[in-house]
Scaffold this motif. Structure first.
Motif, PDB file in Angstrom:
ATOM      1  N   GLU A   1       1.536   3.248 -10.996  1.00 13.85           N
ATOM      2  CA  GLU A   1       1.958   2.504  -9.814  1.00 13.85           C
ATOM      3  C   GLU A   1       0.767   2.235  -8.900  1.00 13.85           C
ATOM      4  O   GLU A   1       0.640   1.156  -8.322  1.00 13.85           O
ATOM      5  N   ARG A   2      -0.109   3.215  -8.775  1.00 16.54           N
ATOM      6  CA  ARG A   2      -1.303   3.037  -7.950  1.00 16.54           C
ATOM      7  C   ARG A   2      -2.192   1.931  -8.514  1.00 16.54           C
ATOM      8  O   ARG A   2      -2.714   1.098  -7.769  1.00 16.54           O
ATOM      9  N   GLN A   3      -2.380   1.928  -9.814  1.00 15.26           N
ATOM     10  CA  GLN A   3      -3.214   0.903 -10.440  1.00 15.26           C
ATOM     11  C   GLN A   3      -2.619  -0.487 -10.261  1.00 15.26           C
ATOM     12  O   GLN A   3      -3.345  -1.484 -10.230  1.00 15.26           O
ATOM     13  N   ARG A   4      -1.310  -0.550 -10.124  1.00 11.13           N
ATOM     14  CA  ARG A   4      -0.648  -1.843  -9.970  1.00 11.13           C
ATOM     15  C   ARG A   4      -0.659  -2.323  -8.520  1.00 11.13           C
ATOM     16  O   ARG A   4      -0.920  -3.495  -8.252  1.00 11.13           O
ATOM     17  N   PHE A   5      -0.385  -1.412  -7.582  1.00 12.18           N
ATOM     18  CA  PHE A   5      -0.204  -1.821  -6.197  1.00 12.18           C
ATOM     19  C   PHE A   5      -1.485  -1.838  -5.371  1.00 12.18           C
ATOM     20  O   PHE A   5      -1.612  -2.639  -4.446  1.00 12.18           O
ATOM     21  N   LEU A   6      -2.431  -0.965  -5.652  1.00 12.96           N
ATOM     22  CA  LEU A   6      -3.641  -0.918  -4.837  1.00 12.96           C
ATOM     23  C   LEU A   6      -4.440  -2.223  -4.895  1.00 12.96           C
ATOM     24  O   LEU A   6      -4.808  -2.761  -3.841  1.00 12.96           O
ATOM     25  N   PRO A   7      -4.730  -2.774  -6.082  1.00 10.07           N
ATOM     26  CA  PRO A   7      -5.450  -4.058  -6.103  1.00 10.07           C
ATOM     27  C   PRO A   7      -4.655  -5.185  -5.437  1.00 10.07           C
ATOM     28  O   PRO A   7      -5.237  -6.061  -4.789  1.00 10.07           O
ATOM     29  N   ARG A   8      -3.340  -5.146  -5.593  1.00  6.15           N
ATOM     30  CA  ARG A   8      -2.504  -6.171  -4.966  1.00  6.15           C
ATOM     31  C   ARG A   8      -2.597  -6.077  -3.443  1.00  6.15           C
ATOM     32  O   ARG A   8      -2.717  -7.093  -2.756  1.00  6.15           O
ATOM     33  N   ALA A   9      -2.550  -4.853  -2.927  1.00  2.00           N
ATOM     34  CA  ALA A   9      -2.661  -4.663  -1.481  1.00  2.00           C
ATOM     35  C   ALA A   9      -4.029  -5.125  -0.983  1.00  2.00           C
ATOM     36  O   ALA A   9      -4.134  -5.765   0.075  1.00  2.00           O
TER      37      ALA A   9
ATOM     38  N   LEU B   1       0.818  -1.206   0.000  1.00  5.70           N
ATOM     39  CA  LEU B   1       0.000   0.000   0.000  1.00  5.70           C
ATOM     40  C   LEU B   1       0.856   1.262   0.000  1.00  5.70           C
ATOM     41  O   LEU B   1       0.581   2.206  -0.745  1.00  5.70           O
ATOM     42  N   ILE B   2       1.899   1.295   0.818  1.00  5.56           N
ATOM     43  CA  ILE B   2       2.718   2.507   0.884  1.00  5.56           C
ATOM     44  C   ILE B   2       3.605   2.653  -0.348  1.00  5.56           C
ATOM     45  O   ILE B   2       4.173   3.719  -0.578  1.00  5.56           O
ATOM     46  N   ALA B   3       3.695   1.602  -1.152  1.00  3.54           N
ATOM     47  CA  ALA B   3       4.472   1.702  -2.388  1.00  3.54           C
ATOM     48  C   ALA B   3       3.799   2.609  -3.407  1.00  3.54           C
ATOM     49  O   ALA B   3       4.428   3.017  -4.379  1.00  3.54           O
ATOM     50  N   VAL B   4       2.515   2.950  -3.194  1.00  3.45           N
ATOM     51  CA  VAL B   4       1.810   3.830  -4.135  1.00  3.45           C
ATOM     52  C   VAL B   4       2.081   5.288  -3.822  1.00  3.45           C
ATOM     53  O   VAL B   4       1.591   6.174  -4.507  1.00  3.45           O
TER      54      VAL B   4
END
Length: 206
Positions: free
Chosen positions: A143-151, A133-136
């Protein structure tokens, strides 16, 4: 011939006795070091030798006999997670902090794969989700589109592992709000640079 066989058997038994004695020494060292370093960790978490007792025989023999390999992996992951200062905003986190966060993700993934305890697995999954989550925080929409669903998926897995753990529930709600705002506006200003996610509190986790 019988005398030679008897001597050989005696030597084998003697060697086996020495190995057992050395193994007992290693086990005693590991148990003492584990307890001592749990205390040392609270004041010196950056130490790289924590929970690493000196061994005469291969370390895996004593830790395997004690059944604490997963405990040590969990401790290592939590230590590096906290060194990554997950509450520090992304844009002020230095290279060392970013490096700790990357290392923590790898350690947590390894710990999760072999974690037999559901409660601790949930905690580890939640910490991994926090790092995702903090990676966004750099504000890059891709980056948000990639990491938010993963989180979000990681927090769901954390909830599934332990329904009593409230932290992933809070973090999932936060993530879903960020995803919705991202969807509506393309790039949300909320959470840019860092997020107030909930994870392991300092001093806890064992």
């Amino acid at each position: 011939m019988r005398r030679a066989l008897g001597l050989g058997a005696a030597l084998v038994l003697a060697a086996g006795g020495v190995v057992l004695l050395l193994l007992a020494v290693d086990v005693n060292r590991v148990e003492g070091r584990l307890a001592a370093d749990d205390v040392a960790y609270r004041t010196a978490p950056a130490r790289t030798d924590l929970w690493r007792a000196p061994h005469v025989l291969p370390a895996a023999w004593s830790t395997g006999l004690l059944g604490i390999d997963d405990d040590i992996r969990a401790r290592d992951a939590l230590r590096v997670f906290k060194l990554g200062h997950p509450r520090v905003l992304f844009f002020v986190a230095g290279p060392e902090v970013i490096s700790f966060r990357s290392s923590a993700q790898a350690l947590l993934a390894r710990a999760i794969d072999s974690e037999p305890d559901a409660r601790r697995r949930s905690q580890e999954l939640n910490m991994l989700g926090v790092l995702q989550l903090i990676a966004v925080g750099n504000g890059d929409p891709q980056e948000r589109q990639r990491f938010l669903p993963r989180a979000a998926e990681t927090f769901r897995a954390s909830m599934a592992a332990d329904a009593a753990n409230e932290d992933p529930k809070f973090n999932l709600e936060l993530t879903l709000r960020m995803m919705e705002k991202q969807k509506q506006s393309g790039e949300s200003q909320n959470g840019k640079g860092g997020v107030a996610a909930k994870g392991q509190n300092a001093g806890n986790g064992y």
